[in-house]
Each structure stands twice: as C-alpha cells, then as structure tokens.
Design a protein around this motif. Structure first.
Motif, PDB file in Angstrom:
ATOM      1  N   MET A   1       0.945  -1.264  -0.098  1.00 28.78           N
ATOM      2  CA  MET A   1      -0.159  -0.075  -0.050  1.00 28.78           C
ATOM      3  C   MET A   1       0.849   1.266  -0.037  1.00 28.78           C
ATOM      4  N   ASN A   2       0.568   2.134  -0.940  1.00 28.02           N
ATOM      5  CA  ASN A   2       1.506   3.517  -1.012  1.00 28.02           C
ATOM      6  C   ASN A   2       0.774   4.302   0.024  1.00 28.02           C
ATOM      7  N   LYS A   3       1.682   5.484   0.015  1.00 29.62           N
ATOM      8  CA  LYS A   3       1.172   6.678   1.121  1.00 29.62           C
ATOM      9  C   LYS A   3      -0.097   7.195   0.670  1.00 29.62           C
ATOM     10  N   PHE A   4      -0.393   7.246  -0.596  1.00 29.27           N
ATOM     11  CA  PHE A   4      -1.777   7.854  -0.835  1.00 29.27           C
ATOM     12  C   PHE A   4      -2.934   6.672  -0.316  1.00 29.27           C
ATOM     13  N   GLU A   5      -2.601   5.344  -0.759  1.00 30.30           N
ATOM     14  CA  GLU A   5      -3.735   4.503  -0.534  1.00 30.30           C
ATOM     15  C   GLU A   5      -4.001   4.591   1.220  1.00 30.30           C
ATOM     16  N   GLU A   6      -2.920   4.397   1.933  1.00 32.19           N
ATOM     17  CA  GLU A   6      -2.937   4.758   3.332  1.00 32.19           C
ATOM     18  C   GLU A   6      -3.626   5.784   3.867  1.00 32.19           C
ATOM     19  N   LEU A   7      -3.080   6.878   3.592  1.00 37.64           N
ATOM     20  CA  LEU A   7      -4.026   8.073   4.034  1.00 37.64           C
ATOM     21  C   LEU A   7      -5.633   7.995   3.481  1.00 37.64           C
ATOM     22  N   VAL A   8      -5.826   7.517   2.505  1.00 38.57           N
ATOM     23  CA  VAL A   8      -7.335   7.321   2.223  1.00 38.57           C
ATOM     24  C   VAL A   8      -7.867   6.345   3.136  1.00 38.57           C
ATOM     25  N   SER A   9      -7.231   5.126   3.106  1.00 39.23           N
ATOM     26  CA  SER A   9      -7.793   3.955   4.040  1.00 39.23           C
ATOM     27  C   SER A   9      -8.162   4.431   5.602  1.00 39.23           C
ATOM     28  N   GLU A  10      -7.061   5.327   5.933  1.00 36.68           N
ATOM     29  CA  GLU A  10      -7.370   5.773   7.311  1.00 36.68           C
ATOM     30  C   GLU A  10      -7.989   6.962   7.513  1.00 36.68           C
ATOM     31  N   SER A  11      -8.828   7.646   6.501  1.00 36.63           N
ATOM     32  CA  SER A  11      -9.392   9.041   6.624  1.00 36.63           C
ATOM     33  C   SER A  11     -10.824   8.669   6.551  1.00 36.63           C
ATOM     34  N   ALA A  12     -11.389   9.485   7.553  1.00 37.90           N
ATOM     35  CA  ALA A  12     -12.851   9.551   7.359  1.00 37.90           C
ATOM     36  C   ALA A  12     -13.482  10.375   6.206  1.00 37.90           C
ATOM     37  N   ILE A  13     -12.397  11.299   5.861  1.00 34.42           N
ATOM     38  CA  ILE A  13     -13.089  11.846   4.309  1.00 34.42           C
ATOM     39  C   ILE A  13     -11.570  12.373   3.732  1.00 34.42           C
ATOM     40  N   ALA A  14     -11.371  12.070   2.572  1.00 39.42           N
ATOM     41  CA  ALA A  14     -10.249  12.400   1.912  1.00 39.42           C
ATOM     42  C   ALA A  14     -10.474  12.825   0.131  1.00 39.42           C
ATOM     43  N   VAL A  15      -9.773  13.547  -0.330  1.00 36.55           N
ATOM     44  CA  VAL A  15      -9.702  14.012  -1.763  1.00 36.55           C
ATOM     45  C   VAL A  15      -8.378  13.883  -2.140  1.00 36.55           C
TER      46      VAL A  15
END
Length: 110
Positions: A1-15
């Motif tokens: 998992m790259n840092k972008f996928e990780e951010l999205v998976s750990e966020s309640a909301i992401a863009v």
C-alpha cells in the motif's frame, strides 16, 4: 500500500489534489466518484496529480504529496480543504434539520 492509499484508507474523508504544472491553482477531486474518470478529466485539462488530503478517523488532518510544495501552496490547499469540509458539514446540518422537522408529529386537524 502506498502513502496515498494509506491516507485514504485511514481517513474519514479524503480527496485527491490536482494542480496546474506551475502549482498556482489547485482543485479537489472526490474519491466517491469514479477516480480514474476524474483523474483522466483532470489530466485532459492539463492538471497534474499533487497528492491527497483528508481528515483521519481520529479527526487529525492528513496529507500526502507527490510533489515538493511551497509553504504557501500547502496553506492554500489546507484552507481550500477546510472550506470544502465546512460546506459539506453545513449541508449535513441542513439535512439533519430537515429530518428532524419531518419527524415532528403532524398535529393539524382536517
């Protein structure tokens, strides 16, 4: 998992953040729409992938950038994301108010 996928998976909301090559204009692409379609449309407009921003499930801000950004650019992105979240929350508040209004008993007599 790259840092972008990780951010999205750990966020309640992401863009996704896209920007002009000069990094003087940024746009947010929603993740609830077909992401590939949004990214393709952004690329056709000359925009490049800048990164992702979000709010974690712990309500902490999160960001992952693909490009080196100036402090001014990061501030513009943060302020824009905050404004986007405020607009989204005002819509949610309005929806909740309407749901509560609809749930009130109808005491009119015919």
């Amino acid at each position: 998992m790259n840092k972008f996928e990780e951010l999205v998976s750990e966020s309640a909301i992401a863009v996704i953040v896209a920007g002009t090559p000069a990094l003087d204009l940024f746009v947010f692409l929603p993740l609830d729409a077909p992401t590939d379609d949004a990214a393709t449309a952004a690329a056709k407009c000359g925009l490049v992938f800048v990164g992702c921003v979000g709010i974690g499930k712990d309500l902490a801000p999160r960001s992952a950038f693909a490009l080196e950004l100036s402090v001014e650019s990061v501030n513009v992105i943060a302020e824009g994301f905050l404004a986007l979240c405020e607009r989204a929350m005002s819509h949610v508040d309005g929806t909740r108010w309407l749901q509560k209004l609809h749930a009130l008993p109808d005491e009119r007599t015919n």
